[in-house]
Design an enzyme around this catalytic site. Sequence first.
Site, PDB file in Angstrom:
ATOM      1  N   GLY A   1       0.843  -1.206   0.000  1.00  7.51           N
ATOM      2  CA  GLY A   1       0.000   0.000   0.000  1.00  7.51           C
ATOM      3  C   GLY A   1       0.873   1.249   0.000  1.00  7.51           C
ATOM      4  O   GLY A   1       1.853   1.319   0.734  1.00  7.51           O
TER       5      GLY A   1
ATOM      6  N   ARG B   1       0.640  -4.901  -5.236  1.00  9.12           N
ATOM      7  CA  ARG B   1       0.697  -6.065  -4.345  1.00  9.12           C
ATOM      8  C   ARG B   1       0.911  -7.233  -5.306  1.00  9.12           C
ATOM      9  O   ARG B   1      -0.027  -7.737  -5.904  1.00  9.12           O
ATOM     10  CB  ARG B   1      -0.605  -6.211  -3.565  1.00  9.12           C
ATOM     11  CG  ARG B   1      -0.912  -4.981  -2.682  1.00  9.12           C
ATOM     12  CD  ARG B   1      -1.972  -5.332  -1.648  1.00  9.12           C
ATOM     13  NE  ARG B   1      -2.590  -4.167  -1.023  1.00  9.12           N
ATOM     14  CZ  ARG B   1      -2.073  -3.502   0.003  1.00  9.12           C
ATOM     15  NH1 ARG B   1      -0.920  -3.838   0.510  1.00  9.12           N
ATOM     16  NH2 ARG B   1      -2.730  -2.478   0.524  1.00  9.12           N
TER      17      ARG B   1
ATOM     18  N   GLY C   1       5.527  -2.403   3.546  1.00  6.94           N
ATOM     19  CA  GLY C   1       5.077  -2.952   4.825  1.00  6.94           C
ATOM     20  C   GLY C   1       5.759  -4.277   5.135  1.00  6.94           C
ATOM     21  O   GLY C   1       6.663  -4.705   4.411  1.00  6.94           O
TER      22      GLY C   1
ATOM     23  N   SER D   1       5.912  -6.961   2.258  1.00  7.04           N
ATOM     24  CA  SER D   1       6.871  -6.631   1.197  1.00  7.04           C
ATOM     25  C   SER D   1       8.303  -6.874   1.666  1.00  7.04           C
ATOM     26  O   SER D   1       9.150  -7.348   0.902  1.00  7.04           O
ATOM     27  CB  SER D   1       6.756  -5.161   0.809  1.00  7.04           C
ATOM     28  OG  SER D   1       5.440  -4.851   0.475  1.00  7.04           O
TER      29      SER D   1
ATOM     30  N   ASP E   1      -0.206   2.324   8.509  1.00  2.00           N
ATOM     31  CA  ASP E   1      -0.777   1.614   9.654  1.00  2.00           C
ATOM     32  C   ASP E   1       0.035   1.724  10.953  1.00  2.00           C
ATOM     33  O   ASP E   1      -0.488   1.464  12.028  1.00  2.00           O
ATOM     34  CB  ASP E   1      -0.956   0.126   9.313  1.00  2.00           C
ATOM     35  CG  ASP E   1      -1.873  -0.078   8.106  1.00  2.00           C
ATOM     36  OD1 ASP E   1      -2.692   0.808   7.829  1.00  2.00           O
ATOM     37  OD2 ASP E   1      -1.761  -1.130   7.450  1.00  2.00           O
TER      38      ASP E   1
ATOM     39  N   ARG F   1     -25.945  15.224  16.380  1.00  2.00           N
ATOM     40  CA  ARG F   1     -25.939  13.846  15.894  1.00  2.00           C
ATOM     41  C   ARG F   1     -24.816  12.995  16.483  1.00  2.00           C
ATOM     42  O   ARG F   1     -23.855  13.508  17.052  1.00  2.00           O
ATOM     43  CB  ARG F   1     -25.753  13.839  14.368  1.00  2.00           C
ATOM     44  CG  ARG F   1     -27.026  14.070  13.614  1.00  2.00           C
ATOM     45  CD  ARG F   1     -26.765  14.122  12.136  1.00  2.00           C
ATOM     46  NE  ARG F   1     -28.018  14.211  11.416  1.00  2.00           N
ATOM     47  CZ  ARG F   1     -28.136  14.674  10.176  1.00  2.00           C
ATOM     48  NH1 ARG F   1     -27.072  15.098   9.527  1.00  2.00           N
ATOM     49  NH2 ARG F   1     -29.314  14.716   9.592  1.00  2.00           N
TER      50      ARG F   1
ATOM     51  N   GLY G   1      -6.087   0.795   9.076  1.00  2.00           N
ATOM     52  CA  GLY G   1      -5.063   0.309  10.017  1.00  2.00           C
ATOM     53  C   GLY G   1      -4.873  -1.193   9.941  1.00  2.00           C
ATOM     54  O   GLY G   1      -4.081  -1.759  10.683  1.00  2.00           O
ATOM     55  N   ARG G   2      -5.648  -1.833   9.093  1.00  2.00           N
ATOM     56  CA  ARG G   2      -5.608  -3.292   8.959  1.00  2.00           C
ATOM     57  C   ARG G   2      -5.782  -3.956  10.330  1.00  2.00           C
ATOM     58  O   ARG G   2      -6.803  -3.713  10.944  1.00  2.00           O
ATOM     59  CB  ARG G   2      -4.295  -3.710   8.299  1.00  2.00           C
ATOM     60  CG  ARG G   2      -4.402  -5.003   7.512  1.00  2.00           C
ATOM     61  CD  ARG G   2      -3.084  -5.361   6.913  1.00  2.00           C
ATOM     62  NE  ARG G   2      -2.784  -4.554   5.748  1.00  2.00           N
ATOM     63  CZ  ARG G   2      -3.178  -4.851   4.516  1.00  2.00           C
ATOM     64  NH1 ARG G   2      -3.878  -5.935   4.294  1.00  2.00           N
ATOM     65  NH2 ARG G   2      -2.871  -4.084   3.507  1.00  2.00           N
TER      66      ARG G   2
ATOM     67  N   ARG H   1      -5.097   7.728   2.972  1.00  2.00           N
ATOM     68  CA  ARG H   1      -3.798   7.275   2.473  1.00  2.00           C
ATOM     69  C   ARG H   1      -3.196   8.253   1.471  1.00  2.00           C
ATOM     70  O   ARG H   1      -2.002   8.221   1.205  1.00  2.00           O
ATOM     71  CB  ARG H   1      -3.977   5.901   1.832  1.00  2.00           C
ATOM     72  CG  ARG H   1      -2.835   4.977   2.158  1.00  2.00           C
ATOM     73  CD  ARG H   1      -3.199   3.558   1.937  1.00  2.00           C
ATOM     74  NE  ARG H   1      -3.188   3.210   0.537  1.00  2.00           N
ATOM     75  CZ  ARG H   1      -3.559   2.013   0.082  1.00  2.00           C
ATOM     76  NH1 ARG H   1      -3.974   1.097   0.929  1.00  2.00           N
ATOM     77  NH2 ARG H   1      -3.529   1.741  -1.186  1.00  2.00           N
TER      78      ARG H   1
HETATM   79  O1  F6P Z   1      -1.788  -1.161   4.756  1.00  2.24           O
HETATM   80  C1  F6P Z   1      -2.346   0.047   4.373  1.00  2.24           C
HETATM   81  C2  F6P Z   1      -3.827  -0.091   4.146  1.00  2.24           C
HETATM   82  O2  F6P Z   1      -4.333   1.181   3.769  1.00  2.24           O
HETATM   83  C3  F6P Z   1      -4.613  -0.643   5.315  1.00  2.24           C
HETATM   84  O3  F6P Z   1      -4.853   0.308   6.317  1.00  2.24           O
HETATM   85  C4  F6P Z   1      -5.850  -1.137   4.633  1.00  2.24           C
HETATM   86  O4  F6P Z   1      -6.437  -2.196   5.342  1.00  2.24           O
HETATM   87  C5  F6P Z   1      -5.340  -1.627   3.296  1.00  2.24           C
HETATM   88  O5  F6P Z   1      -4.089  -0.981   3.096  1.00  2.24           O
HETATM   89  C6  F6P Z   1      -6.252  -1.356   2.142  1.00  2.24           C
HETATM   90  O6  F6P Z   1      -5.681  -1.934   1.027  1.00  2.24           O
HETATM   91  P1  F6P Z   1      -6.187  -1.687  -0.473  1.00  2.24           P
HETATM   92  O7  F6P Z   1      -5.804  -0.290  -0.838  1.00  2.24           O
HETATM   93  O8  F6P Z   1      -5.455  -2.702  -1.255  1.00  2.24           O
HETATM   94  O9  F6P Z   1      -7.658  -1.856  -0.447  1.00  2.24           O
END
Ligand code: F6P
Length: 363
Positions: free
Chosen positions: A11, A74, A104, A107, A152, A187, A195-196, A287
Amino acid sequence: KRRIGVMTSGGDAPGMNGAVRAVVRTSIHMGCEAYAIYEGYDGLVQGGDMIKQMLWDDVRGFLSRGGTLIGTARCMAFMERPGRLKAAKNMILNGIDALVICGGDGSLTGADLFRDEWPGLLEELVSNGELKADDTQPYQHLNIVGLVGSIDNDMSGTDATIGCYSSLERICHAVDDVFDTAASHQRGFVIEVMGRHCGWLALMASIATGADFVFIPEKPPRAGWEDQMCGIVRTHRQRGKRRTIIIIAEGAHDVNLTKITPNQVKDLLTQRLRLDTRVTILGHTQRGGQACFYDRWLSTLQGVEAVNAVLEATPETVTPVITIRENKIERSDLMEAVRLTKSVSKAIEQKDFDKAMELRDAE
Ligand code: F6P
């Protein structure tokens, strides 16, 4: 001249471009040539014009830019040995025997495996006639250096990953924006952040924005959390708060590892507390965007250190990852950092949340 390759993988994260710039310019400054590998491991496997020499001016303007200007992926092919064989061949064809990879933990683990297999890959390329023994002779040792690029902040052994503070900044701005509209209508908002499997972004953002409640994977709420959360929200409302903000990490779950979803939390607030509630999933806005000053600074210093690590490496050197601890840029053992990172996920899988928190604290 020694040729050093630089690649971004996994990512994208703000600051990756700063790392590429620093590696390119430091390599040139140290009398080496710098090569960018485009599109991550995909580019290494593909070769050809995916591997390009970078001159000093080629990285002008990189420092503040978000994403990664040399692309990322990826890559599936590199996970298999035939893919790594092609990658090794492309390295030799380009005269590159040192790679700085910003990505990450997945990788970087792939990179370490590549280094382990390197002599075997070269032998195979020679024995199947793809390369001549003389061509591989000068490149018997592969140098790999890792830079941790990820929003993350989930890598053990480093206080910050390249990109995490830019992302945190964006999340905080987004929550502040939601805050205004939430307070106007009195509200509730449930905001999901990335953050996975790691709760760092969610936890830091909730402290920095004064959220009412946060869900993170490392410390899931115990049974009865619904009453606890509603009790807290009710108290805050009684004290005069005009809005409710609940932050939920995308990897959040309860103690039984059942996923807690933003809609589930929304329904609770709506049904039990009669709060008009909305869900906001921040998604990939977290991101993208410019790198904050910290990520520009961190990626620059770490990129310089990565090139120094390449130039000082001996065949005995363990694969290093460049870290930052207590504000000092350091070199650590990459696979030890990966092992510790995985032990947090393992503790969570085994529902040993105290251990998961202990390991995160030890970081
Ligand atoms: O590892 C970075 C990240 O943005 C995570 O926070 C998230 O879960 C994932 O990558 C999302 O991946 P993608 O962009 O492949 O959907």
